[in-house]
Design an enzyme around this catalytic site. Structure first.
Site, PDB file in Angstrom:
ATOM      1  N   HIS A 240       0.815  -1.213   0.000  1.00 29.12           N
ATOM      2  CA  HIS A 240       0.000   0.000   0.000  1.00 29.12           C
ATOM      3  C   HIS A 240       0.855   1.272   0.000  1.00 29.12           C
ATOM      4  CE1 HIS A 240      -0.248  -0.598   4.673  1.00 29.12           C
ATOM      5  NE2 HIS A 240       0.965  -0.299   4.277  1.00 29.12           N
ATOM      6  N   ASN A 241       0.380   2.248  -0.758  1.00 25.73           N
ATOM      7  CA  ASN A 241       0.964   3.597  -0.826  1.00 25.73           C
ATOM      8  C   ASN A 241       2.368   3.647  -1.431  1.00 25.73           C
ATOM      9  OD1 ASN A 241      -1.034   3.804   1.755  1.00 25.73           O
ATOM     10  ND2 ASN A 241      -0.954   5.743   0.635  1.00 25.73           N
TER      11      ASN A 241
END
Length: 344
Positions: A240-241
């Protein structure tokens, strides 16, 4: 279909050396060349094959000087490697492509689909999906609510795209890849682990190719972003991210932990591990099986686990591969010293 050497030379702005009427109807590796096939020689290590190959036509660089007679027709081009890539792309484009909407498939009533689509059997398109022109969606693809897909993008069989994700133009996603599954976010507590909701999405920009069985997790907040021109091999995990910069290429079995940022024009070898919350600069090259646990400056070549500058690693490797021998020598020296001390 058959092609003459002189016609191929025109396509590639090349020069024929040999029989311009030599014909080919397929391609082959130079070491496995067969009559009526086209091969290429780009790596000097393979030069010896050109003197025995049965391929009818071989692409070579303009500056190639044969050491002895060759049995085939040559086409001299600026770059044999680039030329064969052009021809293979043309060959791929000549293959008939599927069109239309097969049944059974599910397309939500408010989905917007562009011109000349292909939607394979058992595909699922959720609410508010927007599909551009000339998009090919192969069987058993799942496209969740609110997903946007740009023109000329191809999703092969079994791809899963979770809700709200964005895929750009001219992208290819190979079979089994998952775009937008939850990031690995859990908060420890006295009762175990509490899941942190992952409410962001994944944004894949234009001209990206993603291999088979790649997992790109949605952001906790904001977006996990794969920038334009990125090429990902099979079996890669992007958490994620994470942000992957333009035109970066990553080989198979690499894992990139949450919130890491990889710069543009980087090259990551197979089985590289990248720790979370760090930044890799632009133009960085990473050797296979490296473990990156800290920031990396622009245009650095690194290797090892933990990874550091390749030149220093190679010097260090000379030493640590000899550690058993050095340890034995150290033990002998220690025993000799103890013997000398006992005689005093």
């Amino acid at each position: 279909m058959e092609f003459r050497a002189k016609d191929i030379a025109v396509l590639l702005n090349g020069v024929v050396e040999g029989n311009p009427e030599a014909t080919v109807n397929n391609v082959s590796k130079i070491e496995e060349g067969k009559p009526y096939t086209l091969a290429f020689l780009a790596n000097p290590k393979y030069e010896h094959f050109i003197y025995t190959t049965e391929a009818s036509v071989v692409l070579v660089n303009r500056d190639f000087v044969p050491a002895k007679p060759v049995p085939c027709t040559l086409i001299r081009v600026d770059s044999a490697y680039d030329a064969i890539a052009v021809l293979l792309k043309m060959y791929e484009n000549m293959r008939p492509q599927p069109t239309g909407i097969e049944q059974p498939s599910h397309i939500s009533e408010n989905a917007v689909i562009g011109e000349k689509p292909y939607i394979g059997a058992f595909a699922y398109l959720g609410k508010n999906v927007k599909i551009g022109n000339n998009v090919r969606i192969y069987p058993q693809v799942y496209i969740g609510e609110g997903v946007t897909i740009g023109d000329n993008t191809v999703l092969y069989a079994g791809v899963k795209v979770y809700y709200g994700c964005v895929i750009g133009r001219n992208c290819t996603i190979h079979a089994g890849s998952v775009i937008g599954a939850d990031g690995f976010g859990f908060a420890p507590s006295t009762e175990g682990y509490h899941k942190i909701s992952q409410i962001g999405n994944v944004v894949i920009e234009d001209n990206v190719e993603i291999g088979a069985n790649v997992c790109i997790d949605r952001a906790t907040m904001g977006a996990t972003r794969i920038k334009a021109g990125v090429k990902l091999d099979n079996l890669i995990q992007i958490a994620h991210n994470v942000v992957i910069g333009e035109n970066t290429v990553i080989a198979a079995q690499t894992g990139i932990a949450g919130t890491a940022k990889v710069g543009s024009n980087c090259m990551l070898g197979g089985q590289v591990g990248v720790a979370g919350h760090l930044e890799i600069g632009n133009g960085v090259s990473v050797a296979a099986q490296s473990g990156i646990i800290g920031p990396v400056k622009d245009k650095t070549v690194i290797m090892g686990a933990p990874a550091f500058e390749a030149a220093k690693y190679q010097k260090s490797y000379v030493l640590f591969r000899k550690l058993p021998e050095l340890y034995r020598q150290f033990g002998e020296m220690e025993r000799e010293i103890q013997t000398l001390k006992s005689k005093q």
